[in-house]
Design an enzyme around this catalytic site. Structure first.
Site, PDB file in Angstrom:
ATOM      1  N   LYS A  54      45.935   4.615  17.351  1.00 52.36           N
ATOM      2  CA  LYS A  54      46.429   3.911  17.647  1.00 52.36           C
ATOM      3  C   LYS A  54      45.558   2.811  17.865  1.00 52.36           C
ATOM      4  O   LYS A  54      45.343   1.632  18.073  1.00 52.36           O
ATOM      5  CB  LYS A  54      47.596   4.334  18.795  1.00 52.36           C
ATOM      6  N   GLN A  98      52.727   8.508  24.927  1.00 49.07           N
ATOM      7  CA  GLN A  98      52.697   9.120  23.820  1.00 49.07           C
ATOM      8  C   GLN A  98      53.693  10.378  24.309  1.00 49.07           C
ATOM      9  O   GLN A  98      53.631  11.408  25.297  1.00 49.07           O
ATOM     10  CB  GLN A  98      51.417  10.122  23.805  1.00 49.07           C
ATOM     11  N   ASP A 121      57.018   0.380  22.058  1.00 50.72           N
ATOM     12  CA  ASP A 121      57.917   1.792  21.674  1.00 50.72           C
ATOM     13  C   ASP A 121      59.084   1.978  21.487  1.00 50.72           C
ATOM     14  O   ASP A 121      59.669   2.643  20.048  1.00 50.72           O
ATOM     15  CB  ASP A 121      57.439   3.372  22.107  1.00 50.72           C
TER      16      ASP A 121
END
Ligand code: NAP
Length: 287
Positions: A54, A98, A121
């Protein structure tokens, strides 16, 4: 006739080109660029790799990025303080925590600390609730990638009979709701589904998001279906080297489907680009 392969890498390159151009334009107009902060807890190898990918993608798009790496035994409060600092940092438009987080950390509580306008996200409960109620929100990147890959075949989602296998909060549910919002008739299957094949066989579009290699065999796929494989599992190849595979028995299903995504090179690269797109959207909303 073998299925056509949906080239996720090529689609991702196309999105990257658009994102880079938009970031350059925003930089010209505002003197600033969008910023993404990645939060990594512990030393899980796969998580480290995902975060590194990413960050690489951010660099290619011209997006500012920073990594906050906390030890696996960090206290939940440390994470909350960090997220609150990032919420108040004007350089940062998107916060990516994450997953998975270590089991001693209350995941939902931590994710809900992310400011709604920075939850690129799309995984806070408020954001997911907005997706369910069809309000403006950040749709989780994997769900956006699945939609993009289906549409890349030239087929419309509206009116299609779509089966999603997997119902996790992170993947299966957002995918199901996004497709439902787009007018598909969606069936979500899971561990307790009896006779999974009965459902998958009827699907015009089959999305599998489980993480079990060869879960989807060719007998389970309707002729001419579009097959999107979200699963990622690391296995030991015949040559002793590690490689990643999806949920779908790719070679056999390719003989039945009309379109199919490979693993790797399907959903993964498009997901990363969708996260970046959401980060640019967050920046645009903040200026
Ligand atoms: P997860 O939390 O483990 O969820 C898997 C889902 O599949 C759960 O709903 C589970 O049910 C269900 N399931 C388990 N066994 C099943 C079976 N035999 N038949 C039908 N359903 C079954 O995993 P996740 O986070 O959703 O991720 C799913 C996969 O996507 C993983 O392989 C992950 O690595 C991959 N992934 C890919 C990307 C990408 O960009 N390509 C991004 C993130 C994740 P229960 O809840 O009852 O266990």
């Amino acid at each position: 006739l073998a299925a056509k392969i949906i080239d996720g890498k090529a689609i991702a390159e196309g999105i990257l080109a658009q994102t880079s151009a938009r970031v350059a334009q925003l930089k010209n107009e505002t003197g600033r660029v969008p910023g993404l902060a990645a939060v990594l807890v512990g030393d899980d190898a796969a998580s480290k790799l995902y975060v590194a990918n990413k960050r690489k993608a951010c660099a290619r798009a011209g997006i500012y990025d920073e990594l906050h790496h906390l030890p696996g035994d960090c206290h939940e409060d440390e994470l909350v303080v960090l997220i609150n600092n990032l919420n108040n940092d004007p350089k940062i438009n998107g916060i990516l925590v994450q997953l998975p987080l270590p089991s001693h950390i209350h995941k939902e509580m931590v994710l809900d600390e992310i400011a709604l306008e920075k939850d690129v996200d799309g995984i806070s409960s408020l954001n997911l609730g907005k997706l369910v109620s069809r309000e403006e929100c950040f749709t989780p990147a994997t769900a956006l990638a699945v939609l993009k890959l289906i549409e890349s075949t030239g087929e419309k989602v509206e009116g299609k009979n779509i089966v999603v296998v997997g119902e996790s909060v992170l993947i299966g549910r957002p995918v199901s709701f996004l497709l439902l919002n787009q007018g598909a008739t969606v069936t979500t299957c899971h561990r307790h589904t009896k006779n999974l094949a009965e459902f998958t066989k009827k699907a015009e579009v089959l999305v599998s998001a489980v993480g079990k290699p060869n879960l989807i065999t060719h007998e389970m796929v309707r002729e001419g279906a579009i097959v999107i494989d979200v699963g990622i599992t690391e296995v030991l190849g015949e040559n002793g080297k590690r490689r990643v595979v999806g949920d779908v028995d790719f070679e056999a299903v390719k003989q039945v489907a009309s379109w199919i995504t490979p693993v790797p090179g399907g959903v993964g690269p498009v997901t990363v680009e969708m996260l970046l797109k959401n980060t640019v959207k967050a920046f645009e909303q903040a200026i």
